[in-house]
Design a protein around this motif. Structure first.
Motif, PDB file in Angstrom:
ATOM      1  N   PHE A 281       2.753-101.388  18.512  1.00 36.28           N
ATOM      2  CA  PHE A 281       2.746-101.993  17.186  1.00 36.28           C
ATOM      3  C   PHE A 281       1.421-101.721  16.472  1.00 36.28           C
ATOM      4  O   PHE A 281       0.724-102.659  16.053  1.00 36.28           O
ATOM      5  N   PRO A 282       1.050-100.458  16.331  1.00 37.79           N
ATOM      6  CA  PRO A 282      -0.236-100.151  15.693  1.00 37.79           C
ATOM      7  C   PRO A 282      -0.315-100.644  14.249  1.00 37.79           C
ATOM      8  O   PRO A 282      -1.409-100.919  13.738  1.00 37.79           O
ATOM      9  N   ASP A 283       0.823-100.786  13.598  1.00 38.18           N
ATOM     10  CA  ASP A 283       0.845-101.207  12.200  1.00 38.18           C
ATOM     11  C   ASP A 283       0.421-102.654  12.010  1.00 38.18           C
ATOM     12  O   ASP A 283      -0.003-103.045  10.919  1.00 38.18           O
ATOM     13  N   ARG A 284       0.540-103.473  13.058  1.00 38.32           N
ATOM     14  CA  ARG A 284       0.207-104.888  12.916  1.00 38.32           C
ATOM     15  C   ARG A 284      -0.764-105.380  13.979  1.00 38.32           C
ATOM     16  O   ARG A 284      -0.991-106.590  14.105  1.00 38.32           O
ATOM     17  N   ALA A 285      -1.349-104.486  14.758  1.00 39.34           N
ATOM     18  CA  ALA A 285      -2.227-104.883  15.860  1.00 39.34           C
ATOM     19  C   ALA A 285      -3.380-105.762  15.387  1.00 39.34           C
ATOM     20  O   ALA A 285      -3.671-106.804  15.991  1.00 39.34           O
ATOM     21  N   SER A 286      -4.049-105.353  14.308  1.00 42.75           N
ATOM     22  CA  SER A 286      -5.197-106.127  13.829  1.00 42.75           C
ATOM     23  C   SER A 286      -4.762-107.496  13.325  1.00 42.75           C
ATOM     24  O   SER A 286      -5.457-108.498  13.524  1.00 42.75           O
ATOM     25  N   LYS A 287      -3.592-107.571  12.700  1.00 41.03           N
ATOM     26  CA  LYS A 287      -3.084-108.850  12.202  1.00 41.03           C
ATOM     27  C   LYS A 287      -2.778-109.798  13.344  1.00 41.03           C
ATOM     28  O   LYS A 287      -3.107-110.995  13.287  1.00 41.03           O
ATOM     29  N   VAL A 288      -2.139-109.291  14.395  1.00 38.72           N
ATOM     30  CA  VAL A 288      -1.807-110.120  15.554  1.00 38.72           C
ATOM     31  C   VAL A 288      -3.072-110.698  16.169  1.00 38.72           C
ATOM     32  O   VAL A 288      -3.164-111.904  16.431  1.00 38.72           O
ATOM     33  N   MET A 289      -4.071-109.850  16.406  1.00 34.18           N
ATOM     34  CA  MET A 289      -5.294-110.322  17.050  1.00 34.18           C
ATOM     35  C   MET A 289      -6.066-111.275  16.143  1.00 34.18           C
ATOM     36  O   MET A 289      -6.652-112.258  16.622  1.00 34.18           O
ATOM     37  N   ALA A 290      -6.064-111.032  14.852  1.00 36.34           N
ATOM     38  CA  ALA A 290      -6.759-111.936  13.937  1.00 36.34           C
ATOM     39  C   ALA A 290      -6.119-113.317  13.947  1.00 36.34           C
ATOM     40  O   ALA A 290      -6.816-114.343  13.915  1.00 36.34           O
ATOM     41  N   THR A 291      -4.790-113.368  14.022  1.00 37.76           N
ATOM     42  CA  THR A 291      -4.091-114.656  14.053  1.00 37.76           C
ATOM     43  C   THR A 291      -4.379-115.384  15.361  1.00 37.76           C
ATOM     44  O   THR A 291      -4.619-116.602  15.366  1.00 37.76           O
ATOM     45  N   ILE A 292      -4.354-114.648  16.483  1.00 35.97           N
ATOM     46  CA  ILE A 292      -4.671-115.255  17.773  1.00 35.97           C
ATOM     47  C   ILE A 292      -6.084-115.828  17.751  1.00 35.97           C
ATOM     48  O   ILE A 292      -6.321-116.969  18.185  1.00 35.97           O
ATOM     49  N   GLN A 293      -7.033-115.071  17.237  1.00 38.11           N
ATOM     50  CA  GLN A 293      -8.419-115.535  17.190  1.00 38.11           C
ATOM     51  C   GLN A 293      -8.569-116.752  16.279  1.00 38.11           C
ATOM     52  O   GLN A 293      -9.389-117.636  16.550  1.00 38.11           O
ATOM     53  N   SER A 294      -7.763-116.832  15.236  1.00 39.33           N
ATOM     54  CA  SER A 294      -7.843-117.990  14.340  1.00 39.33           C
ATOM     55  C   SER A 294      -7.434-119.272  15.032  1.00 39.33           C
ATOM     56  O   SER A 294      -7.825-120.365  14.605  1.00 39.33           O
ATOM     57  N   MET A 295      -6.634-119.154  16.105  1.00 41.66           N
ATOM     58  CA  MET A 295      -6.179-120.333  16.853  1.00 41.66           C
ATOM     59  C   MET A 295      -7.058-120.636  18.055  1.00 41.66           C
ATOM     60  O   MET A 295      -6.905-121.674  18.696  1.00 41.66           O
ATOM     61  N   ARG A 296      -7.980-119.710  18.375  1.00 40.22           N
ATOM     62  CA  ARG A 296      -8.805-119.849  19.572  1.00 40.22           C
ATOM     63  C   ARG A 296     -10.297-119.870  19.253  1.00 40.22           C
ATOM     64  O   ARG A 296     -11.110-119.321  19.977  1.00 40.22           O
ATOM     65  N   GLY A 297     -10.631-120.473  18.135  1.00 35.86           N
ATOM     66  CA  GLY A 297     -12.035-120.630  17.788  1.00 35.86           C
ATOM     67  C   GLY A 297     -12.759-119.322  17.545  1.00 35.86           C
ATOM     68  O   GLY A 297     -13.961-119.213  17.822  1.00 35.86           O
ATOM     69  N   GLY A 298     -12.045-118.317  17.045  1.00 28.40           N
ATOM     70  CA  GLY A 298     -12.655-117.037  16.743  1.00 28.40           C
ATOM     71  C   GLY A 298     -12.731-116.091  17.921  1.00 28.40           C
ATOM     72  O   GLY A 298     -13.251-114.971  17.788  1.00 28.40           O
ATOM     73  N   ARG A 299     -12.196-116.507  19.069  1.00 28.70           N
ATOM     74  CA  ARG A 299     -12.232-115.659  20.272  1.00 28.70           C
ATOM     75  C   ARG A 299     -10.827-115.190  20.635  1.00 28.70           C
ATOM     76  O   ARG A 299      -9.835-115.733  20.164  1.00 28.70           O
ATOM     77  N   ASP A 300     -10.769-114.189  21.520  1.00 28.38           N
ATOM     78  CA  ASP A 300      -9.462-113.755  22.008  1.00 28.38           C
ATOM     79  C   ASP A 300      -8.820-114.845  22.855  1.00 28.38           C
ATOM     80  O   ASP A 300      -7.590-114.946  22.924  1.00 28.38           O
ATOM     81  N   ASN A 301      -9.650-115.645  23.503  1.00 31.05           N
ATOM     82  CA  ASN A 301      -9.117-116.674  24.399  1.00 31.05           C
ATOM     83  C   ASN A 301     -10.047-117.870  24.435  1.00 31.05           C
ATOM     84  O   ASN A 301     -11.278-117.730  24.353  1.00 31.05           O
ATOM     85  N   ASP A 302      -9.455-119.038  24.568  1.00 29.31           N
ATOM     86  CA  ASP A 302     -10.213-120.277  24.733  1.00 29.31           C
ATOM     87  C   ASP A 302     -10.003-120.759  26.168  1.00 29.31           C
ATOM     88  O   ASP A 302      -8.903-121.189  26.519  1.00 29.31           O
TER      89      ASP A 302
END
Length: 356
Positions: A281-302
């Motif tokens: 999903f290269p077309d939405r990869a950055s969007k997916v990770m940005a949304t995940i980070q928005s839920m985890r305090g700016g990190r990939d994982n909490d």
């Protein structure tokens, strides 16, 4: 970037936490490899039998509703790219990537060790969770039947157990599970991420198709087994669109309880998941990770207790609201399941029940 058919991970990426060796090849050598060795083969699955000293794992986590679990297998052939258990392979000098789904370990003495544990005078019963790390009904269960043997011990000892799986193979043990259910000793969760079989093959290439999992939920409900659908994990912009469809399909099968878990990307899972996104999903990869980070305090994982299982932020709140509204509209009652520990009886080590 090479995609391996039938596998979730794109690479055999090693762990940097434990200084595992990482192979780097010269470009000229890479160009010549296929001329010398022929086309690269798909990674084969191998199973190593291991004999640990104990089979129950205990935890004091405030974020999960059980304090003990059993994992009959290490590694999982289902190959779910998002699996939070992948980093455990790094502890054994193996890659959390392809090694996790191709180099498996089985514990054939698990039932014997469980019997010995339950027979100890000091043991106090509480529900044992199965399938919290790797799937108890992954394909090799068909050969080893370790999960079935464990359930036989639980039934004999009248010990409660919970099962979480992504496989309709759970129905192979419906005879035992239905007996446990009649004594209020079992609850089963089947995880469904989407209703799209093609997407499922990319996310979890060797797990049962979504339709088979939904049908298995119906068979469990029909047999009187307390079962619920677990929408896990939810992946923003990849699987979140299927929330209502999954709930509706489960409700039509007689399921009245559902839960959801947002994707978690601990340790090596994050870079593996990023590779997978770029491959599929290269077309939405950055969007997916940005949304995940928005839920985890700016990190990939909490990784913190109390917050790691509770995503925050606008997107998480929106999904939480969608889930609540859909549950109410479709008539999910979400009853809490309380299993019975009062009938526990210690098994004898020779397989004969005690008269006491």
């Amino acid at each position: 970037m090479q995609v391996h058919k039938g596998r979730g991970a794109v690479s055999g990426q090693a762990s940097k936490r434990f200084n595992l060796p990482q192979r780097e090849a010269d470009g000229d050598w890479l160009d010549a490899m296929e001329d010398i060795d022929g086309p690269a083969r798909h990674p084969a699955t191998t199973v190593t039998e291991e004999h640990p000293r104990s089979i129950l794992s205990f935890n004091k986590s405030p974020d999960i509703p059980f304090d003990r679990s059993i994992n009959a297998y290490r590694g999982c052939e289902h190959g779910c790219i998002y699996c939070f258990a992948r980093p455990t392979h790094a502890y054994h000098d193996l890659s959390p990537g392809l090694d996790f789904e191709t180099k498996l370990f089985a514990k054939p003495d698990a039932a014997k060790m469980l019997r010995e544990t339950l027979a100890k005078p000091s043991y106090r019963p509480a529900p044992i969770a199965m399938g919290t790390n790797t799937d108890p009904y992954q394909p090799i269960e068909g050969r080893y039947r370790i999960t079935r043997n464990l359930l036989e011990v639980c039934l004999e000892a009248r010990h409660p157990v919970t099962i979480t799986t992504k496989s309709d193979r759970v129905l192979h043990d419906l005879d035992l599970i239905s007996q446990l259910a009649r004594r209020n000793l079992v609850a089963v969760a089947i995880s469904v991420t989407s209703m799209d079989a093609k997407l499922s093959r990319l996310l979890e290439p060797r797990a049962a198709a979504p339709a088979k999992r939904i049908a298995a939920l119906g068979k469990l409900a029909e047999a009187g087994v307390p079962a619920h659908v677990s929408i896990a994990p939810v992946i923003p912009s990849i699987t979140d669109q299927f929330l209502e469809d999954i709930l509706l399909a489960a409700r039509e099968q007689g399921i009245d309880r559902a839960t959801w878990i947002m994707i978690r990307l601990p340790h090596e899972v994050a870079p593996l998941f990023r590779e997978w996104l770029e491959a599929h999903f290269p077309d939405r990869a950055s969007k997916v990770m940005a949304t995940i980070q928005s839920m985890r305090g700016g990190r990939d994982n909490d990784p913190e207790f109390f917050t790691r299982m509770r995503p925050s932020g606008v997107w998480a709140d929106l999904f939480r609201r969608r889930f609540k509204v859909a549950m109410q509209r479709m008539g999910f009652s979400r009853p809490e399941i309380s299993l019975d520990c009062s009938g526990f009886r210690r098994p004898s080590l020779d397989g004969q029940l005690s008269l006491l």
